[in-house]
Design an enzyme around this catalytic site. Sequence first.
Site, PDB file in Angstrom:
ATOM      1  N   ASP A   1       0.872  -1.164   0.000  1.00  0.00           N
ATOM      2  CA  ASP A   1       0.000   0.000   0.000  1.00  0.00           C
ATOM      3  C   ASP A   1       0.919   1.226   0.000  1.00  0.00           C
ATOM      4  OD1 ASP A   1      -2.328   1.642   0.351  1.00  0.00           O
ATOM      5  OD2 ASP A   1      -1.895   1.716   2.495  1.00  0.00           O
TER       6      ASP A   1
ATOM      7  N   ASP B   1      -0.043   5.025   1.313  1.00  0.00           N
ATOM      8  CA  ASP B   1      -0.179   5.937   2.446  1.00  0.00           C
ATOM      9  C   ASP B   1      -0.157   5.188   3.767  1.00  0.00           C
ATOM     10  OD1 ASP B   1      -0.467   8.361   0.936  1.00  0.00           O
ATOM     11  OD2 ASP B   1      -2.409   7.586   0.308  1.00  0.00           O
TER      12      ASP B   1
END
Length: 256
Positions: free
Chosen positions: A8, A10
Amino acid sequence: MTRALVFDCDGVLADTERDGHLPAFNETFEHFGLPVRWSVDDYARVLRIGGGKERLASLLTPEFVERAGLPEDEEAQRTTIAEWHAEKTRRYTAKVRAGELPGRPGVARIVDEAYAAGWLLAVASTSAEESVRAVLEHVVGPDAASRFAVFAGDVVPRKKPAPDIYELALRELGVSADDAVVVEDSANGLRAAVAAGLATVVTTSSFTVDEDFSGAALVVDSLGDLPDAPSRVLADPHGVGPLDLVDLGTLVALTH
């Protein structure tokens, strides 16, 4: 056997939410003269919604539309949201390129390890692709970033916690779920990865540390760098710890 390591963005590559996305949203609201400012607590609630455009769209209650003098037509509202999001992305990307958001411990290290071992590398994120690529280049450097496949933004119809973006990544990378590991930081991201059949390491971030990570293969406070930032294990259902670093050996053990 070809393996893949999928991140991922953020909260995983960098702890971007508090010092990047939140101020960029608020600067955007000010830029457009909108009667809203998100506090840290407000933003923690908004983060339960997957995707920046979707978070902005959550503002559009009838009361807010009237107070802000916004169009009531749905198509015009979609255009307005797109304009806000483009401005927010520009401001956020500028913060990243200015070096305001340092990479999280262990990310650059494990990327180098994975590449040297022949693993495929990818990022799967609900954020705008421009934002993701800016963070990726800042954290691992342009050369390493060029080795990544990036799946971001509106490339799938349903965003996390739906598994769509991880299913897309597996198809495009040409690997099975059994041969891939995901690094996530949120319960929504974890649910998306697990629904796609992926072993998932959670590295908790400032906005997610208290979330429910049931189903994760391993939960740590970071991937770890020595000597200054060792990893701390928070949940270890597969018994791969104790460990000071999450390395490729750890990831392989989690896929068995």
